[in-house]
Scaffold this motif. Structure first.
Motif, PDB file in Angstrom:
ATOM      1  N   LEU A 289       0.826  -1.201   0.000  1.00  0.00           N
ATOM      2  CA  LEU A 289       0.000   0.000   0.000  1.00  0.00           C
ATOM      3  C   LEU A 289       0.862   1.254   0.000  1.00  0.00           C
ATOM      4  N   TRP A 290       1.930   1.215   0.750  1.00  0.00           N
ATOM      5  CA  TRP A 290       2.871   2.343   0.813  1.00  0.00           C
ATOM      6  C   TRP A 290       3.461   2.616  -0.563  1.00  0.00           C
ATOM      7  N   VAL A 291       3.923   1.557  -1.229  1.00  0.00           N
ATOM      8  CA  VAL A 291       4.517   1.702  -2.560  1.00  0.00           C
ATOM      9  C   VAL A 291       3.501   2.267  -3.544  1.00  0.00           C
ATOM     10  N   ALA A 292       2.265   1.763  -3.504  1.00  0.00           N
ATOM     11  CA  ALA A 292       1.227   2.246  -4.425  1.00  0.00           C
ATOM     12  C   ALA A 292       0.936   3.728  -4.192  1.00  0.00           C
ATOM     13  N   PHE A 293       0.873   4.148  -2.936  1.00  0.00           N
ATOM     14  CA  PHE A 293       0.611   5.567  -2.636  1.00  0.00           C
ATOM     15  C   PHE A 293       1.708   6.456  -3.215  1.00  0.00           C
ATOM     16  N   PHE A 294       2.950   6.028  -3.089  1.00  0.00           N
ATOM     17  CA  PHE A 294       4.038   6.870  -3.577  1.00  0.00           C
ATOM     18  C   PHE A 294       4.163   6.839  -5.100  1.00  0.00           C
ATOM     19  N   ARG A 295       3.560   5.860  -5.754  1.00  0.00           N
ATOM     20  CA  ARG A 295       3.465   5.943  -7.218  1.00  0.00           C
ATOM     21  C   ARG A 295       2.553   7.114  -7.599  1.00  0.00           C
ATOM     22  N   LEU A 296       1.509   7.343  -6.804  1.00  0.00           N
ATOM     23  CA  LEU A 296       0.624   8.485  -7.031  1.00  0.00           C
ATOM     24  C   LEU A 296       1.374   9.797  -6.824  1.00  0.00           C
ATOM     25  N   VAL A 297       2.170   9.871  -5.757  1.00  0.00           N
ATOM     26  CA  VAL A 297       2.953  11.077  -5.483  1.00  0.00           C
ATOM     27  C   VAL A 297       3.963  11.325  -6.596  1.00  0.00           C
ATOM     28  N   HIS A 298       4.615  10.268  -7.051  1.00  0.00           N
ATOM     29  CA  HIS A 298       5.616  10.388  -8.119  1.00  0.00           C
ATOM     30  C   HIS A 298       4.976  10.906  -9.399  1.00  0.00           C
ATOM     31  N   LEU A 299       3.810  10.361  -9.753  1.00  0.00           N
ATOM     32  CA  LEU A 299       3.138  10.808 -10.967  1.00  0.00           C
ATOM     33  C   LEU A 299       2.681  12.260 -10.829  1.00  0.00           C
ATOM     34  N   ALA A 300       2.226  12.645  -9.637  1.00  0.00           N
ATOM     35  CA  ALA A 300       1.834  14.037  -9.415  1.00  0.00           C
ATOM     36  C   ALA A 300       3.022  14.964  -9.640  1.00  0.00           C
ATOM     37  N   TRP A 301       4.194  14.551  -9.184  1.00  0.00           N
ATOM     38  CA  TRP A 301       5.408  15.358  -9.366  1.00  0.00           C
ATOM     39  C   TRP A 301       5.775  15.478 -10.838  1.00  0.00           C
ATOM     40  N   TYR A 302       5.495  14.454 -11.603  1.00  0.00           N
ATOM     41  CA  TYR A 302       5.783  14.472 -13.039  1.00  0.00           C
ATOM     42  C   TYR A 302       4.781  15.318 -13.814  1.00  0.00           C
ATOM     43  N   LEU A 303       3.491  15.158 -13.524  1.00  0.00           N
ATOM     44  CA  LEU A 303       2.457  15.715 -14.402  1.00  0.00           C
ATOM     45  C   LEU A 303       1.897  17.068 -13.958  1.00  0.00           C
ATOM     46  N   LEU A 304       1.663  17.248 -12.662  1.00  0.00           N
ATOM     47  CA  LEU A 304       0.972  18.461 -12.239  1.00  0.00           C
ATOM     48  C   LEU A 304       1.741  19.745 -12.558  1.00  0.00           C
ATOM     49  N   PRO A 305       3.082  19.793 -12.397  1.00  0.00           N
ATOM     50  CA  PRO A 305       3.781  21.013 -12.826  1.00  0.00           C
ATOM     51  C   PRO A 305       3.643  21.271 -14.329  1.00  0.00           C
ATOM     52  N   ALA A 306       3.609  20.205 -15.125  1.00  0.00           N
ATOM     53  CA  ALA A 306       3.427  20.373 -16.571  1.00  0.00           C
ATOM     54  C   ALA A 306       2.047  20.898 -16.898  1.00  0.00           C
ATOM     55  N   LEU A 307       1.057  20.545 -16.084  1.00  0.00           N
ATOM     56  CA  LEU A 307      -0.311  21.009 -16.292  1.00  0.00           C
ATOM     57  C   LEU A 307      -0.550  22.378 -15.662  1.00  0.00           C
ATOM     58  N   GLY A 308       0.453  22.873 -14.934  1.00  0.00           N
ATOM     59  CA  GLY A 308       0.321  24.177 -14.296  1.00  0.00           C
ATOM     60  C   GLY A 308      -0.634  24.185 -13.131  1.00  0.00           C
ATOM     61  N   ARG A 309      -0.726  23.059 -12.425  1.00  0.00           N
ATOM     62  CA  ARG A 309      -1.679  22.936 -11.332  1.00  0.00           C
ATOM     63  C   ARG A 309      -1.033  22.304 -10.120  1.00  0.00           C
ATOM     64  N   GLY A 310      -1.661  22.511  -8.969  1.00  0.00           N
ATOM     65  CA  GLY A 310      -1.398  21.706  -7.803  1.00  0.00           C
ATOM     66  C   GLY A 310      -2.471  20.632  -7.712  1.00  0.00           C
ATOM     67  N   PHE A 311      -2.538  19.975  -6.563  1.00  0.00           N
ATOM     68  CA  PHE A 311      -3.571  18.953  -6.370  1.00  0.00           C
ATOM     69  C   PHE A 311      -4.787  19.630  -5.762  1.00  0.00           C
ATOM     70  N   GLY A 312      -5.890  19.678  -6.516  1.00  0.00           N
ATOM     71  CA  GLY A 312      -7.074  20.392  -6.073  1.00  0.00           C
ATOM     72  C   GLY A 312      -8.313  19.529  -6.022  1.00  0.00           C
ATOM     73  N   VAL A 313      -9.458  20.186  -5.943  1.00  0.00           N
ATOM     74  CA  VAL A 313     -10.743  19.485  -5.829  1.00  0.00           C
ATOM     75  C   VAL A 313     -11.028  18.657  -7.072  1.00  0.00           C
ATOM     76  N   GLY A 314     -10.710  19.202  -8.255  1.00  0.00           N
ATOM     77  CA  GLY A 314     -10.961  18.466  -9.494  1.00  0.00           C
ATOM     78  C   GLY A 314     -10.191  17.166  -9.548  1.00  0.00           C
ATOM     79  N   GLU A 315      -8.913  17.216  -9.164  1.00  0.00           N
ATOM     80  CA  GLU A 315      -8.099  15.999  -9.153  1.00  0.00           C
ATOM     81  C   GLU A 315      -8.643  14.985  -8.151  1.00  0.00           C
ATOM     82  N   ALA A 316      -9.062  15.478  -6.981  1.00  0.00           N
ATOM     83  CA  ALA A 316      -9.596  14.575  -5.958  1.00  0.00           C
ATOM     84  C   ALA A 316     -10.889  13.902  -6.436  1.00  0.00           C
ATOM     85  N   LEU A 317     -11.774  14.673  -7.075  1.00  0.00           N
ATOM     86  CA  LEU A 317     -13.017  14.095  -7.592  1.00  0.00           C
ATOM     87  C   LEU A 317     -12.732  13.052  -8.665  1.00  0.00           C
TER      88      LEU A 317
END
Length: 332
Positions: A289-317
């Motif tokens: 479970l720990w490893v799976a969670f950090f795959r999410l964090v890693h992908l956020a670090w890769y994609l969200l800066p490229a999209l010009g966003r942080g993690f918000g309500v839209g991403e959570a939904l």
């Protein structure tokens, strides 16, 4: 009675689709990150299944009840990705009118254009669907694994270039696809291991040591590619490539980078080296479970800066919606 049972099975999936659709209210980039995460989860499951069949492994048998439903959602993810072709200028710099003034984007225009990208997208998912159709739960299809694994890896590499790397079309790295696909395989393996470990030691059929070692081995290869890519890009010092890392090592993204390096590799690496997760499923479950969670964090670090966003309500939904859809598929 039968209709009520079927309705109760469909309800979580329908609710999930509605929640995912609501993410578009916050803009296409908000929905894009959840789409990317679950697309990679499905694609990673297919890669792990192909490896399992090619090796005729025993470690993959207790994971099949989870890997097959995850992989079979790939065609659906392909359909869910089609609306983003209506928002290409909002997502990709090469699709904007000012791209014709950029010499790098102009040079890459024969490859990075909407019709050609759509063709590659359709062909990739057609290949994934064909390979999936050749696999059977409970049967070894070693020949499918032998030719399917390299084909899917190549198609997945092109797909990751198109959908993710071209969000920052100036950046180039030959190892980018390998990093993304290895991360996808680790994610799918960790999720499947966690679901199997939740059933107890018997469900893993004595394969906890092999699952632990496989998570460990894939993580080592992944971090090696991450580190060498950073060293090569940083050492070459080309502005249009270094900006990829500069954007991710400034502000709070710098802390996120340290977070996923320490939490996503070093801590699970040290834990997986011990004998605890290799012997008992209850000790392997939290690590997976720990490893799976950090795959999410890693992908956020890769994609969200490229999209010009942080993690918000839209991403959570979007994550909640697709999570419900995937959970419904696993229960079905």
């Amino acid at each position: 009675m039968q209709r009520s049972i079927e309705a109760s099975r469909l309800a979580p999936g329908v609710l999930g689709l509605l929640l995912y659709a609501s993410a578009f209210l916050f803009g296409a980039p908000a929905a894009y990150f959840p789409f990317a995460f679950f697309l990679l989860l499905s694609l990673g499951a297919l890669l792990v299944l192909l490896l399992h069949n090619a090796l005729r492994s025993h470690w993959g048998l207790p994971l099949e009840p989870y890997l097959y439903p995850l992989a079979r959602l790939l065609p659906l993810m392909g359909l869910l990705g089609l609306p983003f072709f209506l928002f290409l200028p909002e997502l990709f710099p090469w699709a904007r009118p000012e791209a014709s003034l950029d010499p790098i984007l102009l040079h890459r225009a024969p490859y990075l254009n909407a019709p050609f990208m759509f063709l590659r997208y359709a062909l990739s998912f057609a290949l994934f669907a064909f390979v999936l159709s050749r696999l059977r739960p409970g049967e070894y299809r070693a020949e499918v694994g032998a030719w399917g694994l390299p084909l899917v890896f190549v198609a997945g590499t092109f797909l990751s270039f198109d959908l993710f790397k071209s969000l920052e079309a100036h950046f180039y790295s030959a190892s980018y696809g390998g990093i993304v696909l290895l991360s996808a395989a680790i994610l799918a393996l960790a999720v499947a291991v966690a679901l199997a470990a939740r059933q107890g030691t018997a469900a893993l059929r004595g394969q906890a040591q092999n699952h632990t070692n496989l998570l460990l081995a894939l993580s080592i290869v992944w971090i090696y590619l991450e580190a060498t890519t950073l060293i090569i890009v940083w050492g070459a010092d080309f502005p249009h490539e270094v900006e990829f890392y500069l954007k991710r090592l400034q502000g709070y993204w710098d802390e996120v980078a340290a977070f996923w390096v320490v939490g996503g590799f070093f801590l699970p690496f040290l834990y997986l080296l011990t004998n605890l997760p290799k012997r008992e499923a209850r000790y392997l479950l939290p690590a997976a479970l720990w490893v799976a969670f950090f795959r999410l964090v890693h992908l956020a670090w890769y994609l969200l800066p490229a999209l010009g966003r942080g993690f918000g309500v839209g991403e959570a939904l979007g994550l909640l919606g697709l999570g419900l859809l995937f959970a419904a598929r696993l229960r079905g």
